[in-house]
Design an enzyme around this catalytic site. Structure first.
Site, PDB file in Angstrom:
ATOM      1  N   CYS A 103       0.845  -1.189   0.000  1.00  0.00           N
ATOM      2  CA  CYS A 103       0.000   0.000   0.000  1.00  0.00           C
ATOM      3  C   CYS A 103       0.881   1.240   0.000  1.00  0.00           C
ATOM      4  CB  CYS A 103      -0.904  -0.016   1.235  1.00  0.00           C
ATOM      5  SG  CYS A 103      -2.007   1.394   1.350  1.00  0.00           S
ATOM      6  N   HIS A 145      -9.292  -3.544  -1.901  1.00  0.00           N
ATOM      7  CA  HIS A 145      -8.270  -2.825  -1.130  1.00  0.00           C
ATOM      8  C   HIS A 145      -8.558  -1.322  -1.134  1.00  0.00           C
ATOM      9  CE1 HIS A 145      -3.958  -2.005   0.077  1.00  0.00           C
ATOM     10  NE2 HIS A 145      -4.330  -0.835  -0.418  1.00  0.00           N
ATOM     11  N   GLU A 146      -8.816  -0.767  -2.314  1.00  0.00           N
ATOM     12  CA  GLU A 146      -9.056   0.680  -2.412  1.00  0.00           C
ATOM     13  C   GLU A 146     -10.372   1.079  -1.747  1.00  0.00           C
ATOM     14  OE1 GLU A 146      -6.590   2.447  -3.068  1.00  0.00           O
ATOM     15  OE2 GLU A 146      -5.377   0.857  -3.955  1.00  0.00           O
ATOM     16  N   HIS A 149     -10.012   1.647   1.870  1.00  0.00           N
ATOM     17  CA  HIS A 149      -9.551   3.002   2.210  1.00  0.00           C
ATOM     18  C   HIS A 149     -10.728   3.963   2.365  1.00  0.00           C
ATOM     19  CE1 HIS A 149      -5.206   2.843   2.138  1.00  0.00           C
ATOM     20  NE2 HIS A 149      -5.224   2.145   1.013  1.00  0.00           N
TER      21      HIS A 149
END
Length: 181
Positions: A103, A145-146, A149
């Site tokens: 990341c 994953h994004e 965030h």
């Protein structure tokens, strides 16, 4: 386009749930363009708006230069780079795969995470059009994953408390060493 500053852990903006975007207008498109430029400059494959200190539900992705076995976009009209505003992810299979991820907000760290192998994501595109994309493999992993965030979830949140604390301490030392130069 501009290269934006990356935010690294433990910056509090990374732990906030991002706000939805009302409409994809010129200012949002400029942010998307700047995010893409920033991602390429930092050799990333994905970037979420909170990673550039903007608490909005926007992600950019481009796995086209990554040497991976499978990068399945199952809707053939979709090409890289991908821009997703207000993405909503749902699993289309219960199969999960565990793999190491890196990341840009956690430099020099690789953390094992289990993620759904196949997903469907609905989002607004660069032109404010509603789109749906089915993805599998590394693309599905990168999207999840994004989107993490956007929900204030970092890779370290998948670790035990002890490992999480050790990782964040290491990151603080790296950050402190960079500021001392």
């Amino acid at each position: 386009m501009s290269i934006l500053s990356l935010v690294t852990a433990p910056d509090p903006i990374l732990k906030k749930v991002s706000s939805p975007v009302d409409t994809v207008n010129d200012s949002i498109r400029q942010l998307i363009d700047d995010m893409l430029e920033t991602m390429y400059h930092n050799h990333g494959v994905g970037l979420a708006a909170p990673q550039v200190a903007v608490s909005k539900r926007i992600i950019v992705l481009d796995l086209s230069k990554v040497d991976i076995e499978e990068d399945n976009i199952t809707n053939s009209e979709y090409k890289y780079p991908l821009f997703m505003v207000n993405p909503i992810v749902k699993a289309i299979s219960n199969q999960t795969v565990t793999a190491k991820e890196g990341c840009l907000s956690l430099p020099k760290q690789a953390i094992e995470v289990s993620r759904y192998h196949e997903i469907q994501v609905t989002y607004l595109d660069y032109y404010n059009k509603l789109k749906t994309l089915n993805a599998a493999g590394w693309l599905a992993r990168a999207i999840q994953h994004e989107v993490d965030h956007l929900d204030g979830i970092l890779l370290v949140d998948y670790l035990s408390n002890l490992k999480k604390e050790a990782t964040l301490n290491t990151l603080s030392k790296i950050k402190d060493a960079a500021y001392d130069k």
